[in-house]
Design an enzyme around this catalytic site. Structure first.
Site, short mmCIF file in Angstrom:
data_model
loop_
_atom_site.label_atom_id
_atom_site.label_comp_id
_atom_site.label_asym_id
_atom_site.label_seq_id
_atom_site.Cartn_x
_atom_site.Cartn_y
_atom_site.Cartn_z
N HIS A 97 -10.86 -1.50 11.91
CA HIS A 97 -9.77 -2.41 11.51
C HIS A 97 -9.64 -3.48 12.59
CE1 HIS A 97 -5.27 -2.61 10.11
NE2 HIS A 97 -5.99 -3.54 9.56
N ASN A 120 6.15 -8.80 1.94
CA ASN A 120 4.72 -8.49 1.92
C ASN A 120 3.98 -9.34 0.87
OD1 ASN A 120 2.40 -7.07 2.81
ND2 ASN A 120 2.57 -5.63 1.10
N LYS A 179 -9.52 -1.94 2.08
CA LYS A 179 -9.15 -0.79 2.90
C LYS A 179 -9.86 0.48 2.43
CE LYS A 179 -6.07 -3.22 5.19
NZ LYS A 179 -6.33 -3.64 6.58
N ASP A 228 -9.81 -9.07 9.71
CA ASP A 228 -9.21 -7.75 9.41
C ASP A 228 -10.16 -6.58 9.63
OD1 ASP A 228 -6.92 -6.25 8.55
OD2 ASP A 228 -7.85 -5.97 6.60
N CYS A 280 1.38 -7.46 14.58
CA CYS A 280 1.05 -7.88 15.94
C CYS A 280 0.32 -9.22 15.96
CB CYS A 280 0.22 -6.82 16.64
SG CYS A 280 1.16 -5.33 17.02
N GLY A 281 0.28 -9.90 14.81
CA GLY A 281 -0.28 -11.25 14.77
C GLY A 281 -1.79 -11.30 14.76
N TYR A 288 -1.17 -3.67 -7.11
CA TYR A 288 -1.01 -4.37 -5.82
C TYR A 288 -2.34 -4.39 -5.06
CZ TYR A 288 -0.16 -5.29 -1.00
OH TYR A 288 -0.28 -5.82 0.26
N GLY A 289 -2.68 -5.54 -4.51
CA GLY A 289 -3.99 -5.77 -3.88
C GLY A 289 -4.50 -4.64 -2.99
N ARG A 336 1.57 -12.28 -0.48
CA ARG A 336 0.22 -12.47 0.06
C ARG A 336 -0.46 -13.73 -0.47
NH1 ARG A 336 -1.94 -8.26 3.62
NH2 ARG A 336 -0.23 -6.79 3.70
N ARG A 341 0.86 -1.19 0.00
CA ARG A 341 0.00 0.00 0.00
C ARG A 341 0.90 1.24 0.00
NH1 ARG A 341 -2.01 0.88 4.39
NH2 ARG A 341 -1.43 -0.90 5.66
N SER A 343 -0.32 -3.43 12.32
CA SER A 343 0.30 -4.53 11.58
C SER A 343 1.48 -5.09 12.38
CB SER A 343 0.75 -4.05 10.20
OG SER A 343 1.71 -3.06 10.36
C1 OXD Z 1 -2.94 -4.17 6.53
C2 OXD Z 1 -3.50 -5.34 5.83
O1 OXD Z 1 -1.97 -3.58 6.04
O2 OXD Z 1 -4.47 -5.92 6.36
O3 OXD Z 1 -3.47 -3.84 7.59
O4 OXD Z 1 -3.02 -5.69 4.74
MN MN Z 2 -5.31 -4.89 8.01
#
Ligand code: OXD
Ligand code: MN
Length: 596
Positions: A228, A369, A208, A279, A252-253, A199-200, A371, A71, A250
């Site tokens: 979020h 990153n 998002k 998410d 933090c698992g 990019y996604g 995915r 992003r 991000s």
């Molecule tokens: C983020 C994601 O960046 O979910 O928060 O990809």
């Molecule tokens: Mn996210």
């Protein structure tokens, strides 16, 4: 042929057709035949690579451009009339200027290409929470990914009818020129324009861009919340399920927590954890005065590296069919690999850039990153009611961060208002892997700093206002799995063992345990945390023991005092948009720390 008679949709598509001059237009009806045809077409051009269909049925591989892998927060704009409404948390552009600039970039950008029109719904179709969108794109990867991440096709137009309540999403890859890459949001017009990326996170406009940035603005105006947050259900041995929502920055698992497997001692007794979302959560006040949540998404757009059968077996299983992998390693057997999947990096594979990859080179094979885009229905721990149109009732909200010293393992905030304050001062320390420097503090209130589509001061006020309207609000907690001892070692084992803390949170919600009152809120009594059998975790040469538990639950006023000046500085940016209640909460915290 157009799939709808909705005049607003037809006008939008016509306008974009005039601007971008595509060779033809394809309306996405969502049928298997149509999507199979697109998969075939994408494979013929190299946009997708078909993976081994025996090992990974329905799975495909994709690479984005090498300078287009994340992003782009610095090129993401909120375009509302008044700059102050975007706030210091957003880049702002005047809408008229943004439309003119973007139209110049879009003009004739689809010559020689096909324009795809994707009707999509965020939320189960027919749910009172659900909202429609129409995304125009020149990318088959986007069409196929939207099919995984949202509900697409004909039924969306049936849901929309003649209404104008849909988000207009416009995406074109253009030339993938990083200098002309923009992700523009027009919250006052329900519109998103995205250009020069594939990019996604920049181009799957339901996620998002819509479900957080635009939806947070809609939520403020309509009296609900777009957050979020993961959503999970904790089932006790009696079969009762308690639902929790959690916001984490991000790294933090979050996805791992959303799919957590409890320690054996709990599973033997009959405890289970169910995933509702990993998410994003949309939350509304129900007739019973509780907060109810849905996951507006239909799939996971998860980070691959580090995902494995130990850290998250449910996610690995979810990716075994009907998944698109982006920027991971492509093996010579046409399967996929990434750092942390297992200890056997493949020989003779191609890296995420498409070059031959030597695992001993020291270079990662998968982009950090990289995915997977996987359907939620594949995940073995999906809650049976995860698509319930009325959502699930939320008993607790958890905020989290990665803090070496300051925050204890868990504490419960005093009330909603104090919980909003704790959400507003959320922050996380960066890890060495991400930035090259450890311990840099990144403020990320509510994990929404890059995602609130309006001024964060107004966002906090909206949370405070919602608290006035929720007669039976969730309790608000803060957790920190990442506290370090003086030797720099993690004190807490994390992963499945986090269930021990979730269990305490559930028992607090049910009024089953009391707690210790501290200067920041309520912390567990050591007797109420079941730690005796954490025998797999050796900490500083010892098993996790009572001393370690005491240490990780302690509230150290020296560290809390140090946090206050930077919070004041952060708050100051918001000027008169900072709710006075939060300034008062900070002052009260400060005075309690001096007394502590
Ligand atoms: C983020 C994601 O960046 O979910 O928060 O990809
Ligand atoms: Mn996210």
């Amino acid at each position: 042929m157009a799939l709808t008679t909705n005049k607003m949709v037809l006008d939008f598509v016509d306008e974009m057709k005039e601007l971008c001059s595509p060779d033809n237009i394809v309306w996405i009806d969502g049928s298997k035949e149509q999507l199979d045809g697109l998969r075939e077409q994408a494979c013929s051009t190299g946009e997708l690579i078909k993976l081994d269909q025996e090992k990974l049925p329905g799975c495909y591989y994709h690479r984005s451009a090498i300078d287009d892998v994340a992003r782009v927060e610095d090129r993401t704009f909120i375009c509302c009339k008044k700059e102050v409404d975007a706030g210091p948390n957003n880049n702002w552009m005047d809408p008229a200027q943004a439309y003119t600039m973007a139209a110049d970039i879009f003009r004739s950008s689809m010559k020689g290409r096909t324009m795809y029109v994707i009707p999509f719904s965020m939320g189960p179709i027919g749910s009172p929470f659900a909202k429609a969108g129409v995304e125009i794109t020149d990318s088959i990867y986007v069409v196929l990914s939207m099919d995984i991440m949202t509900r697409i096709g004909r039924p969306v137009f049936d849901m929309l009818g003649d209404s104008n309540d849909f988000v207009r999403g416009m995406h074109c890859k253009c030339d993938l020129d990083a200098e002309k890459r923009y992700i523009l949001h027009f919250p006052e017009d329900n519109a998103i324009w995205s250009m020069n990326s594939g990019y996604g996170g920049n181009v799957l406009l339901g996620k998002k861009c819509f479900a957080l940035r635009i939806a947070s603005y809609q939520g403020k105006n309509e009296g609900w919340l777009a957050e979020h947050m993961l959503i999970l259900g904790i089932e006790n041995p009696q079969g009762e399920v308690t639902y929790i929502a959690g916001a984490f920055p991000s790294q933090c698992g979050k996805t791992n927590l959303a799919m957590l497997i409890p320690p054996e001692q709990y599973t033997k007794k009959g405890y289970k954890v169910w995933t509702v979302g990993d998410d994003i959560a949309w939350l509304r006040i129900g007739d019973d005065g509780r907060l109810w949540a849905i996951n507006p998404e239909n799939g996971f757009f998860g980070v691959a590296p580090g995902t494995n059968m130990k850290s998250n077996p449910n996610a690995v299983t979810a990716t075994m069919r009907d998944t698109i992998f982006t920027n991971v390693v492509l093996t010579k057997e046409n399967t996929v690999w990434w750092e942390g999947l297992d200890k056997n990096p493949p020989q003779g594979a191609l890296d995420w850039k498409g070059n031959p990859w030597d695992p001993s080179s020291g270079e990662p094979g998968a982009h950090p990153n990289s995915r997977f885009t996987a359907p939620a229905r594949n995940c073995p721990c999906m809650a049976s009611n995860w698509e319930d149109p009325k959502g699930v009732p939320i008993s607790a909200i958890i905020f989290g961060g990665r803090r070496a010293k300051v925050a204890p393992l868990v504490f419960q905030t005093k009330d909603w208002q104090n919980g909003v304050f704790i959400g507003s001062i959320m922050a996380s320390e960066t890890t060495a892997a991400a930035t090259g420097s450890t311990g840099v503090l990144r403020r990320d209130p509510f994990a929404m700093l890059p995602f609130s589509g309006y001024n964060m001061g107004d966002y906090w006020q909206h949370w405070l206002d919602m608290g006035e309207k929720i007669s039976n609000p969730p309790k608000i907690f803060h957790v920190n799995w990442f506290r370090l001892d003086d030797g720099g070692n993690f004190i807490w084992p994390g992963f499945g063992d986090n269930f021990r803390i979730i269990d305490w949170i559930v028992r607090r919600c049910n009024g089953e345990v009391d707690a210790r009152e501290t200067a920041i809120g309520y912390t567990p009594r050591t007797k109420d945390i079941d730690y005796e059998d954490i025998d797999h975790y050796i900490h500083a040469g010892r098993r996790f023991n009572l001393d370690a538990l005491r240490a990780i639950l302690s509230v150290e006023s020296v560290y809390w005092k140090e946090t206050i000046p930077p919070i004041k500085e952060f708050y100051a940016q918001f000027g008169d948009r900072l709710p006075k209640i939060l300034a008062d909460e900070l002052a009260a915290l400060e005075s309690r720390m001096w007394l502590a």
